[in-house]
Design an enzyme around this catalytic site. Structure first.
Site, PDB file in Angstrom:
ATOM      1  N   TYR A 145       0.869  -1.174   0.000  1.00 46.18           N
ATOM      2  CA  TYR A 145       0.000   0.000   0.000  1.00 46.18           C
ATOM      3  C   TYR A 145       0.908   1.226   0.000  1.00 46.18           C
ATOM      4  O   TYR A 145       1.801   1.345   0.837  1.00 46.18           O
ATOM      5  CB  TYR A 145      -0.912   0.033   1.241  1.00 46.18           C
ATOM      6  CG  TYR A 145      -1.735   1.309   1.302  1.00 46.18           C
ATOM      7  CD1 TYR A 145      -2.950   1.398   0.640  1.00 46.18           C
ATOM      8  CD2 TYR A 145      -1.266   2.422   1.992  1.00 46.18           C
ATOM      9  CE1 TYR A 145      -3.693   2.576   0.660  1.00 46.18           C
ATOM     10  CE2 TYR A 145      -2.001   3.594   2.021  1.00 46.18           C
ATOM     11  CZ  TYR A 145      -3.204   3.672   1.356  1.00 46.18           C
ATOM     12  OH  TYR A 145      -3.932   4.839   1.380  1.00 46.18           O
ATOM     13  N   ASP A 182       9.365   3.265   0.679  1.00 49.51           N
ATOM     14  CA  ASP A 182       8.252   4.030   1.243  1.00 49.51           C
ATOM     15  C   ASP A 182       8.315   3.868   2.765  1.00 49.51           C
ATOM     16  O   ASP A 182       7.866   2.860   3.310  1.00 49.51           O
ATOM     17  CB  ASP A 182       6.930   3.495   0.664  1.00 49.51           C
ATOM     18  CG  ASP A 182       5.713   4.179   1.265  1.00 49.51           C
ATOM     19  OD1 ASP A 182       5.863   4.910   2.261  1.00 49.51           O
ATOM     20  OD2 ASP A 182       4.607   3.959   0.741  1.00 49.51           O
ATOM     21  N   LYS A 219       3.666  11.163   7.398  1.00 51.74           N
ATOM     22  CA  LYS A 219       3.026  10.866   8.680  1.00 51.74           C
ATOM     23  C   LYS A 219       3.693  11.536   9.886  1.00 51.74           C
ATOM     24  O   LYS A 219       3.362  12.662  10.228  1.00 51.74           O
ATOM     25  CB  LYS A 219       2.955   9.356   8.878  1.00 51.74           C
ATOM     26  CG  LYS A 219       1.966   8.702   7.907  1.00 51.74           C
ATOM     27  CD  LYS A 219       1.585   7.326   8.335  1.00 51.74           C
ATOM     28  CE  LYS A 219       0.721   6.604   7.329  1.00 51.74           C
ATOM     29  NZ  LYS A 219      -0.700   6.906   7.446  1.00 51.74           N
TER      30      LYS A 219
HETATM   31  N1  PMP Z   1       2.568   4.821   2.160  1.00 52.09           N
HETATM   32  C1  PMP Z   1       2.360   4.112   3.276  1.00 52.09           C
HETATM   33  C2  PMP Z   1       3.290   2.994   3.604  1.00 52.09           C
HETATM   34  C3  PMP Z   1       1.278   4.403   4.103  1.00 52.09           C
HETATM   35  O1  PMP Z   1       1.051   3.663   5.185  1.00 52.09           O
HETATM   36  C4  PMP Z   1       0.433   5.489   3.766  1.00 52.09           C
HETATM   37  C5  PMP Z   1      -0.757   5.881   4.637  1.00 52.09           C
HETATM   38  N2  PMP Z   1      -1.319   4.916   5.401  1.00 52.09           N
HETATM   39  C6  PMP Z   1       0.717   6.212   2.613  1.00 52.09           C
HETATM   40  C7  PMP Z   1       1.788   5.862   1.825  1.00 52.09           C
HETATM   41  C8  PMP Z   1      -0.157   7.370   2.179  1.00 52.09           C
HETATM   42  O2  PMP Z   1       0.003   8.440   3.024  1.00 52.09           O
HETATM   43  P1  PMP Z   1      -1.171   9.550   3.115  1.00 52.09           P
HETATM   44  O3  PMP Z   1      -2.350   8.874   3.725  1.00 52.09           O
HETATM   45  O4  PMP Z   1      -0.563  10.604   3.996  1.00 52.09           O
HETATM   46  O5  PMP Z   1      -1.427  10.020   1.743  1.00 52.09           O
END
Ligand code: PMP
Length: 442
Positions: free
Chosen positions: A150, A256, A285
């Protein structure tokens, strides 16, 4: 806030607000708690009920709520400069923050800011694509990702992080991506051991990269833990092998670290467990302590070097209105200082050790399939079946815990905790105890 205004908020909420990742039936079944205040590791609703924020408000509030230094950083910066763009201008907070981020890496880097994590993933994908374009190899425009990945909710991020139960409706417009199997941390029924699982999964990854290197821009992964895909944890060896594979075949590696960075795994970055420094690292985050959206792609300087504008124009035409917003940047600077002064990363590692020890006995509870942890991420995965018994069981655990003042959001049958990194150890013990008791009770 009295209960009359609670009801009127809840009524207005139902008539006007569209909740993310929330089923209609959940909104219709019962009014949602109206969260009005945060303090430390707790949130409070409009009826004065206290909840332990056991998921750090979607994994962002690593420093808890109402940190005085972060509040002051917002106020100070808002009085000085609330916004100014980074297109053909610059400002001190973006510069200072970029320099602090680059200092966290052993090599020379450049920082492209964005707001949410998804935007940073988009930037990372586009930087990878244009890098090969800049180098005269436009055929290298494809990506490899892991299944269960994800990477966010914008369409590029969904293309590389496709989860069928979330994203099926968007499939027709997603770009094609090579998908390699993700190791399952020893929980799947198909392999005799975690090592065998890692080896077999990696064999497929290696075969894809070998065969398609000529058309690959990058491999993108969530290092060590695929969070939204079910808190699937991988040994550091996985990212170590991947980094070598990508280097051998001239394919970029994008990590990521939006969820696992900023101390969550007991190191500042998850990749540090493997001493790997990927070409592009995505952060988000926890970057601003969970106060305002800010994210960043931290990119090797050698990649940035190809983005010149003579003789040909290789400028990166990408950016958002609030790229590097001064208030968010000031917060992110103060967050890094608090990390340093309050030893947040080593505290997270200690919290992780306690979490692992406290979770272990839960493995013996009937209906528990697997217990695992990585730093301050703790998981109790329930047995599941085609009818979704485990997911229903987990939802009942969530409801029971909410009634007891603990906020969790299981992912199907995967119950996890991701508490603020400043959670006191006794509170963590109580949390794990309450999770165990709830699983036994429902
Ligand atoms: N990458 C990862 C690994 C995530 O866990 C998340 C959010 N849960 C995102 C990208 C996307 O971040 P955002 O919700 O701030 O767009």
């Amino acid at each position: 806030m009295d209960s009359i205004s609670t009801h009127s908020y809840q009524d207005l909420d139902r008539r006007t607000l569209w909740h993310p990742y929330t089923r209609r039936s959940a909104v219709e079944a019962a009014p949602l708690p109206v969260i009005v205040r945060g303090e430390g590791v707790y949130l409070f609703d409009s009826e004065g009920r206290r909840y332990l924020d056991a998921i750090s408000s979607w994994w962002a509030c690593n420093l808890g709520h109402q940190h005085p230094r972060l509040i002051e950083a917002i106020a100070r910066q808002a009085r000085e400069l609330q916004h100014s763009i980074l297109g053909n201008l610059t400002h001190p907070r973006a510069i200072e923050l970029a320099a602090m981020l680059v200092d966290l890496f052993p090599d020379d880097r450049r920082v492209m800011f964005a707001s949410d994590g998804s935007c940073t993933v988009e930037a990372a994908l586009k930087i990878a694509l244009q890098y090969w374009w800049n180098r005269g190899q436009p055929a290298k425009h494809k990506f490899v990702a892991l299944d269960f990945a994800y990477h966010g909710d914008t369409l590029g991020a969904v293309s590389v992080g496709y989860l069928p139960h979330f994203h099926q409706a968007f499939k027709p417009v997603l770009f094609p991506v090579y998908q390699a199997p993700s190791p399952c941390c020893g929980t799947c029924a198909f392999h005799e051991s975690p090592d065998q699982c890692l080896n077999e999964c990696f064999d497929t990854m290696r075969a894809i990269v070998r065969e398609h290197a000529h058309e690959l821009a990058a491999v993108i992964v969530e290092p060590l833990c695929q969070c939204s895909g079910g808190m699937r944890m991988h040994p550091a060896e996985h990212i170590r092998r991947l980094a070598k594979l990508c280097a051998d075949y001239d394919v970029l590696l994008i990590a990521d670290e939006i969820a696992v960075g900023y101390g969550r795994t007991g190191k500042m970055f998850a990749c540090e467990h493997a001493d790997v420094w990927p070409d592009i690292v995505c952060l988000g985050k926890g970057m601003s302590g969970g106060y305002l959206p800010i994210s960043a792609a931290v990119v090797k300087a050698s990649i940035h070097a190809t983005f010149g504008d003579t003789p040909e124009d290789h400028t990166l035409y990408h950016g958002h209105t609030f790229t590097g917003n001064p208030i968010a940047a000031a917060l992110a600077i103060e967050t890094l200082r608090v990390y340093e002064d309050e030893h947040i990363v080593s505290r997270a590692a200690a919290l992780g050790a306690t979490l692992a020890a406290e979770l272990a006995p839960l493995a013996a509870i009937s209906g528990v399939r697997n217990v695992r942890s990585l730093g301050a991420i703790g998981v109790v995965e329930l047995e599941d079946d085609a009818e979704g018994t485990g997911s229903r069981h987990a939802a009942r655990v969530r409801d029971r815990l909410r009634a007891k003042g603990i906020l969790l959001r299981p992912l199907g049958s995967v119950i996890y905790v991701m508490p603020p990194l400043v959670t006191p150890e006794p509170v963590l013990r109580e949390l794990v105890g309450a999770v165990g008791a709830a699983i036994r009770a429902v």
